[in-house]
Design a protein around this motif. Sequence first.
Motif, short mmCIF file in Angstrom:
data_model
loop_
_atom_site.label_atom_id
_atom_site.label_comp_id
_atom_site.label_asym_id
_atom_site.label_seq_id
_atom_site.Cartn_x
_atom_site.Cartn_y
_atom_site.Cartn_z
N ILE A 190 0.86 -1.49 0.12
CA ILE A 190 -0.17 0.07 0.48
C ILE A 190 0.65 1.62 0.01
O ILE A 190 1.40 1.16 1.47
CB ILE A 190 -1.19 0.02 1.06
CG1 ILE A 190 -1.82 -1.10 1.43
CG2 ILE A 190 -1.41 1.07 0.96
CD1 ILE A 190 -2.90 -1.24 2.29
N PRO A 195 -4.73 8.07 3.03
CA PRO A 195 -5.47 6.62 2.86
C PRO A 195 -6.87 6.75 2.73
O PRO A 195 -7.94 6.23 2.10
CB PRO A 195 -5.20 5.99 4.97
CG PRO A 195 -4.08 7.39 5.25
CD PRO A 195 -3.83 8.00 3.76
N ASP A 200 -8.63 4.09 -0.17
CA ASP A 200 -9.99 3.85 0.28
C ASP A 200 -10.92 3.93 -0.51
O ASP A 200 -11.75 3.02 -1.18
CB ASP A 200 -10.34 4.84 1.34
CG ASP A 200 -10.38 4.51 2.71
OD1 ASP A 200 -9.66 3.41 3.02
OD2 ASP A 200 -10.89 5.45 3.73
N ARG A 209 -11.48 -5.02 -1.19
CA ARG A 209 -10.74 -5.13 0.02
C ARG A 209 -10.33 -6.20 0.61
O ARG A 209 -10.02 -6.69 0.99
CB ARG A 209 -12.08 -4.37 0.80
CG ARG A 209 -11.86 -4.60 1.85
CD ARG A 209 -12.96 -3.76 3.20
NE ARG A 209 -12.34 -2.20 3.10
CZ ARG A 209 -11.42 -1.56 4.36
NH1 ARG A 209 -10.73 -1.99 5.07
NH2 ARG A 209 -11.57 0.14 4.04
N ARG A 216 -3.74 -10.52 4.59
CA ARG A 216 -3.43 -9.62 4.96
C ARG A 216 -1.43 -9.76 5.49
O ARG A 216 -1.06 -9.15 5.85
CB ARG A 216 -3.87 -9.88 6.48
CG ARG A 216 -3.58 -8.99 7.15
CD ARG A 216 -4.55 -8.90 8.72
NE ARG A 216 -4.56 -7.45 9.70
CZ ARG A 216 -3.26 -7.86 9.97
NH1 ARG A 216 -2.59 -8.95 10.85
NH2 ARG A 216 -3.23 -6.94 11.57
N ALA A 221 1.87 -2.16 4.46
CA ALA A 221 1.89 -0.41 3.77
C ALA A 221 3.02 0.24 4.32
O ALA A 221 3.38 0.04 4.69
CB ALA A 221 0.59 0.05 4.67
N TYR A 255 -5.55 0.87 9.04
CA TYR A 255 -5.09 -0.26 7.85
C TYR A 255 -5.79 -1.62 8.26
O TYR A 255 -5.26 -2.97 7.54
CB TYR A 255 -4.40 -0.84 6.98
CG TYR A 255 -3.86 0.98 6.19
CD1 TYR A 255 -5.08 1.23 5.36
CD2 TYR A 255 -2.97 1.41 5.77
CE1 TYR A 255 -5.44 2.45 4.08
CE2 TYR A 255 -2.82 2.51 4.78
CZ TYR A 255 -4.24 2.76 3.90
OH TYR A 255 -3.57 4.01 2.93
#
Length: 304
Positions: A190, A195, A200, A209, A216, A221, A255
């Motif tokens: 990211i 953000p 977003d 998403r 994950r 990020a 996040y």
Amino acid sequence: VIAVLSGGVGAARLLRALRTATDAREVTAIVNVGDDLVMHGLTICPDLDTITYTLAGLNNEELGWGLAGETWRVMDELTAIGGEAWFRLGDRDLATHLYRSQRIGRGAAKSDVATEVARRLGVVERLLPVSDDELRTVLATPEGELSFQEYFVRRRHDVEVSAVRFVGADRARPAPGVLDAIRCARRIVIAPSNPLISIDPILAVPGVRDAVAARRDDVVAVSPIIGGRALKGPADRLLRELGHEASCVGVARHYLEIAGRIVIDEADAASAPAIERLGVRASVTTTVMGDAANDARLAKDVMA
Ligand code: FO1
């Protein structure tokens, strides 16, 4: 594949830096389209163009957008005849918008045009607008709802924002290749973009998403907030106005469900334990880009 969720300038610089740590042919940028607009009948994609021009080595470093060596004869003439000229399109930049608009008018998708322009300008990374469908970022202010560019350029982001929405996001489909890139990537990054108004809108496209959240552990990020401030743009102010903490901890929290690691600046080293307590790994390095040695160090850390 290295998939990079991307806004404008911060993402463009990170993508350029990543060339020092990975093969550029492996990189897919998934780019925000919430800033896109139609003006003078032309389709303009600011984040995509900032990335394309930067990776092609053609970007205007002083302005932070548009092309180097730009001239403004068309805008001067437009002003003289009373046309709308607050959103400035340079003479060279106009060629991109003319080409894109003509292709879209004849049925091409935004993502097809992105590929064509990038290839012809010698960019080897894959640049994908997150969606070919309409998705517009709209901000609620005391002056009423403003389109993204009315807020950002016309009002110079100097107006209070009470809410942000992404009009059309619920109906937008991910562009071809977007979900595959996220599913197959060995690393998802990211970028250090805003953000709330750059990342977003990408995540708001149905399916995106969830696809990122499913990865994950492989998502990192890069914080766009250093010492409580954004290097460029209104990210710190917007975070506060919309009820978030304007810090790298606030970014990590934002996040939390999608990024297992965050890269923060040395200036914020003391915040690392608070981030780790949220359940997010924190790496500390120099995140300010522009210097070759720092860029290489940041790219290495992102890829580590
Ligand atoms: N930013 C400005 O501050 N003023 C402008 O007149 C302007 C024109 C413009 C034209 C094409 C383009 O691709 C970008 C342009 N930008 C301009 C930058 C851009 O609107 C914003 O920086 C981004 O949308 C924020 O990420």
